[in-house]
Design a protein around this motif. Structure first.
Motif, PDB file in Angstrom:
ATOM      1  N   UNK A   1       0.819  -1.201   0.000  1.00 11.33           N
ATOM      2  CA  UNK A   1       0.000   0.000   0.000  1.00 11.33           C
ATOM      3  C   UNK A   1       0.833   1.221   0.000  1.00 11.33           C
ATOM      4  N   UNK A   2       0.173   2.332  -0.044  1.00 16.30           N
ATOM      5  CA  UNK A   2       0.841   3.620  -0.032  1.00 16.30           C
ATOM      6  C   UNK A   2       0.406   4.438  -1.217  1.00 16.30           C
ATOM      7  N   UNK A   3       0.973   5.541  -1.395  1.00 15.52           N
ATOM      8  CA  UNK A   3       0.593   6.438  -2.480  1.00 15.52           C
ATOM      9  C   UNK A   3       1.091   5.894  -3.806  1.00 15.52           C
ATOM     10  N   UNK A   4       0.209   5.881  -4.836  1.00 17.34           N
ATOM     11  CA  UNK A   4       0.581   5.388  -6.148  1.00 17.34           C
ATOM     12  C   UNK A   4       1.373   6.434  -6.893  1.00 17.34           C
ATOM     13  N   UNK A   5       2.450   6.010  -7.615  1.00 17.62           N
ATOM     14  CA  UNK A   5       3.253   6.972  -8.378  1.00 17.62           C
ATOM     15  C   UNK A   5       2.510   7.454  -9.600  1.00 17.62           C
ATOM     16  N   UNK A   6       2.850   8.653 -10.055  1.00 21.72           N
ATOM     17  CA  UNK A   6       2.214   9.198 -11.264  1.00 21.72           C
ATOM     18  C   UNK A   6       2.818   8.618 -12.535  1.00 21.72           C
ATOM     19  N   UNK A   7       4.036   8.040 -12.407  1.00 21.46           N
ATOM     20  CA  UNK A   7       4.696   7.445 -13.570  1.00 21.46           C
ATOM     21  C   UNK A   7       5.195   6.055 -13.203  1.00 21.46           C
ATOM     22  N   UNK A   8       5.191   5.183 -14.154  1.00 17.99           N
ATOM     23  CA  UNK A   8       5.642   3.801 -13.931  1.00 17.99           C
ATOM     24  C   UNK A   8       7.133   3.795 -13.649  1.00 17.99           C
ATOM     25  N   UNK A   9       7.561   3.206 -12.527  1.00 20.77           N
ATOM     26  CA  UNK A   9       8.986   3.149 -12.204  1.00 20.77           C
ATOM     27  C   UNK A   9       9.763   2.223 -13.135  1.00 20.77           C
ATOM     28  N   UNK A  10       9.025   1.351 -13.935  1.00 19.25           N
ATOM     29  CA  UNK A  10       9.710   0.402 -14.812  1.00 19.25           C
ATOM     30  C   UNK A  10       9.947   0.973 -16.199  1.00 19.25           C
ATOM     31  N   UNK A  11       8.887   1.617 -16.769  1.00 17.30           N
ATOM     32  CA  UNK A  11       9.033   2.110 -18.148  1.00 17.30           C
ATOM     33  C   UNK A  11       8.836   3.605 -18.286  1.00 17.30           C
ATOM     34  N   UNK A  12       8.328   4.244 -17.202  1.00 20.00           N
ATOM     35  CA  UNK A  12       8.162   5.694 -17.235  1.00 20.00           C
ATOM     36  C   UNK A  12       6.853   6.158 -17.834  1.00 20.00           C
ATOM     37  N   UNK A  13       5.947   5.250 -18.144  1.00 20.66           N
ATOM     38  CA  UNK A  13       4.669   5.646 -18.734  1.00 20.66           C
ATOM     39  C   UNK A  13       3.787   6.276 -17.679  1.00 20.66           C
ATOM     40  N   UNK A  14       3.047   7.338 -18.038  1.00 23.42           N
ATOM     41  CA  UNK A  14       2.141   8.005 -17.116  1.00 23.42           C
ATOM     42  C   UNK A  14       1.039   7.038 -16.727  1.00 23.42           C
ATOM     43  N   UNK A  15       0.781   6.902 -15.421  1.00 21.22           N
ATOM     44  CA  UNK A  15      -0.144   5.872 -14.939  1.00 21.22           C
ATOM     45  C   UNK A  15      -1.527   6.393 -14.658  1.00 21.22           C
ATOM     46  N   UNK A  16      -1.646   7.695 -14.307  1.00 17.42           N
ATOM     47  CA  UNK A  16      -2.933   8.343 -14.019  1.00 17.42           C
ATOM     48  C   UNK A  16      -3.723   7.593 -12.952  1.00 17.42           C
ATOM     49  N   UNK A  17      -3.037   7.110 -11.896  1.00 14.96           N
ATOM     50  CA  UNK A  17      -3.703   6.501 -10.746  1.00 14.96           C
ATOM     51  C   UNK A  17      -4.075   5.041 -10.922  1.00 14.96           C
ATOM     52  N   UNK A  18      -3.639   4.363 -12.007  1.00 15.21           N
ATOM     53  CA  UNK A  18      -3.978   2.944 -12.227  1.00 15.21           C
ATOM     54  C   UNK A  18      -3.183   2.059 -11.295  1.00 15.21           C
ATOM     55  N   UNK A  19      -3.678   0.875 -11.053  1.00 17.41           N
ATOM     56  CA  UNK A  19      -2.990  -0.067 -10.189  1.00 17.41           C
ATOM     57  C   UNK A  19      -1.856  -0.760 -10.922  1.00 17.41           C
ATOM     58  N   UNK A  20      -1.968  -0.853 -12.269  1.00 15.82           N
ATOM     59  CA  UNK A  20      -0.937  -1.496 -13.085  1.00 15.82           C
ATOM     60  C   UNK A  20      -0.576  -0.568 -14.229  1.00 15.82           C
ATOM     61  N   UNK A  21       0.655  -0.634 -14.692  1.00 16.05           N
ATOM     62  CA  UNK A  21       1.114   0.207 -15.816  1.00 16.05           C
ATOM     63  C   UNK A  21       0.419  -0.251 -17.079  1.00 16.05           C
ATOM     64  N   UNK A  22      -0.235   0.677 -17.804  1.00 13.68           N
ATOM     65  CA  UNK A  22      -0.946   0.296 -19.022  1.00 13.68           C
ATOM     66  C   UNK A  22      -0.004  -0.122 -20.141  1.00 13.68           C
ATOM     67  N   UNK A  23       1.285   0.123 -19.991  1.00  5.20           N
ATOM     68  CA  UNK A  23       2.223  -0.194 -21.067  1.00  5.20           C
ATOM     69  C   UNK A  23       2.941  -1.518 -20.845  1.00  5.20           C
ATOM     70  N   UNK A  24       3.495  -1.676 -19.574  1.00  3.96           N
ATOM     71  CA  UNK A  24       4.268  -2.880 -19.346  1.00  3.96           C
ATOM     72  C   UNK A  24       3.642  -3.817 -18.298  1.00  3.96           C
TER      73      UNK A  24
ATOM     74  N   UNK B   1       3.453  -3.334 -15.038  1.00  4.92           N
ATOM     75  CA  UNK B   1       4.087  -3.269 -13.720  1.00  4.92           C
ATOM     76  C   UNK B   1       3.065  -2.899 -12.636  1.00  4.92           C
ATOM     77  N   UNK B   2       3.096  -3.620 -11.533  1.00  2.00           N
ATOM     78  CA  UNK B   2       2.197  -3.318 -10.420  1.00  2.00           C
ATOM     79  C   UNK B   2       2.628  -2.021  -9.786  1.00  2.00           C
ATOM     80  N   UNK B   3       1.624  -1.186  -9.593  1.00  2.00           N
ATOM     81  CA  UNK B   3       1.940   0.180  -9.089  1.00  2.00           C
ATOM     82  C   UNK B   3       1.499   0.383  -7.648  1.00  2.00           C
ATOM     83  N   UNK B   4       0.598  -0.291  -7.126  1.00  2.00           N
ATOM     84  CA  UNK B   4       0.095  -0.065  -5.805  1.00  2.00           C
ATOM     85  C   UNK B   4       0.693  -0.974  -4.767  1.00  2.00           C
TER      86      UNK B   4
END
Length: 325
Positions: free
Chosen positions: A297-320, A322-325
């Motif tokens: 848990x914790x605050x979700x990043x605005x960008x994917x730490x794996x590929x850098x794609x903007x996540x816009x609050x999603x739990x998973x990166x829409x590109x690669x 990657x779990x974000x939450x």
């Protein structure tokens, strides 16, 4: 038969001295053709039977018959006859202001609670006086004296000076250990009292000064020690000022022990000032760091730490994916 020394051709101050207040020309006849000489700083007073006939203030040489007698109060009608002369006294007065040094011959014991026997103090200075009342001068002094010296006035002043010093030093609880600070008030009070002393002689005290008060050596040592203790209360400032003065005057220079000590003290002072400045400086906030989300848990990043794609609050990166939450 008349002899030459039975009359005078010139009436003048014959025995002039700088310390003489007045001198009397007397017991001689003024004959026809006599001259009066008045020098700068002198007044000539014609006196007959103790009464002032005339006062002449302007310096110069005068013909007594034509320039002086016409202005005498009761003798203006006097006419010189055959072998006749005029018998009057001429009082020459020194008009300058006299300055006299004074000093206590013995210590004056000033009552003080700190010393049961009194504080022994010596003092010295100057006083000034001049003649200001010819009528009183003639009535009280010149009527019985042929001359009068500054020393005569000094003797009268010093005979009462100790009492006046005691009076004005003790007045209003003056600080016995710092009398110089009150010297002006003490001197003013003494001047007024002394003026009353010489007023009945036709003179006035025009000034009185106390140059210094002197304590016994042991008392002076105590005063000096007290002053040094007070200085310790601001020792740092005293060191800084002393060091600055020493360097500016060139007394602290070269490579000797004095110079090394000076350098060490200055270095210590500079270091102390630097530490003060560091302690006073506001703390700089740490740069903001990205907050890593703890697992679970914790605050979700605005960008994917794996590929850098903007996540816009999603739990998973829409590109690669990657779990974000």
């Amino acid at each position: 038969m008349f002899f030459k020394n039975q009359f005078a051709n010139v009436v003048e101050w014959e025995e002039f001295r700088e310390d003489m207040i007045f001198w009397k020309w007397s017991n001689r006849e003024i004959k026809k053709g006599s001259k009066l000489i008045i020098r700068p700083g002198q007044d000539a007073i014609f006196v007959n039977n103790g009464k002032i006939e005339g006062i002449f203030e302007d310096d110069g040489e005068y013909n007594i018959e034509s320039q002086i007698i016409p202005f005498l109060s009761t003798l203006k009608g006097f006419k010189f006859g055959f072998n006749s002369g005029m018998r009057v006294e001429v009082l020459f007065v020194n008009t300058k202001e006299f300055t006299v040094k004074w000093g206590t011959q013995n210590p004056i014991l000033i009552p003080t609670p700190q010393l049961p026997g009194g504080m022994p103090i010596r003092a010295n200075g100057t006083f000034n006086f001049r003649v200001n009342d010819y009528v009183t001068l003639i009535d009280k002094i010149a009527g019985v004296k042929d001359s009068y010296l500054v020393e005569d006035v000094k003797l009268r002043i010093t005979s009462v000076l100790d009492q006046l010093l005691m009076k004005w030093i003790s007045r209003e609880g003056k600080d016995m250990f710092n009398l110089q600070a009150n010297a002006s008030d003490i001197a003013q009070g003494i001047r007024e009292d002394l003026d009353m002393q010489v007023l009945d002689n036709g003179m006035t005290i025009t000034g009185f000064n106390v140059m210094s008060f002197n304590y016994p050596p042991e008392i002076q040592a105590m005063i000096t020690k007290t002053a040094s203790h007070e200085m310790i209360g601001n020792l740092q400032k005293y060191q800084q000022v002393s060091m600055t003065d020493g360097i500016a005057s060139g007394k602290v220079q070269g490579g000797g022990a004095a110079s090394d000590m000076a350098g060490m003290m200055m270095g210590m002072n500079i270091a102390n000032e630097m530490m003060k400045n560091i302690n006073k400086a506001p703390e700089t906030p740490a740069a903001a760091q990205p907050t890593s989300s703890p697992s679970g848990g914790g605050t979700k990043p605005n960008f994917c730490p794996n590929c850098g794609t903007k996540t816009e609050g999603a739990n998973f990166c829409p590109n690669c994916g990657q779990k974000l939450g």
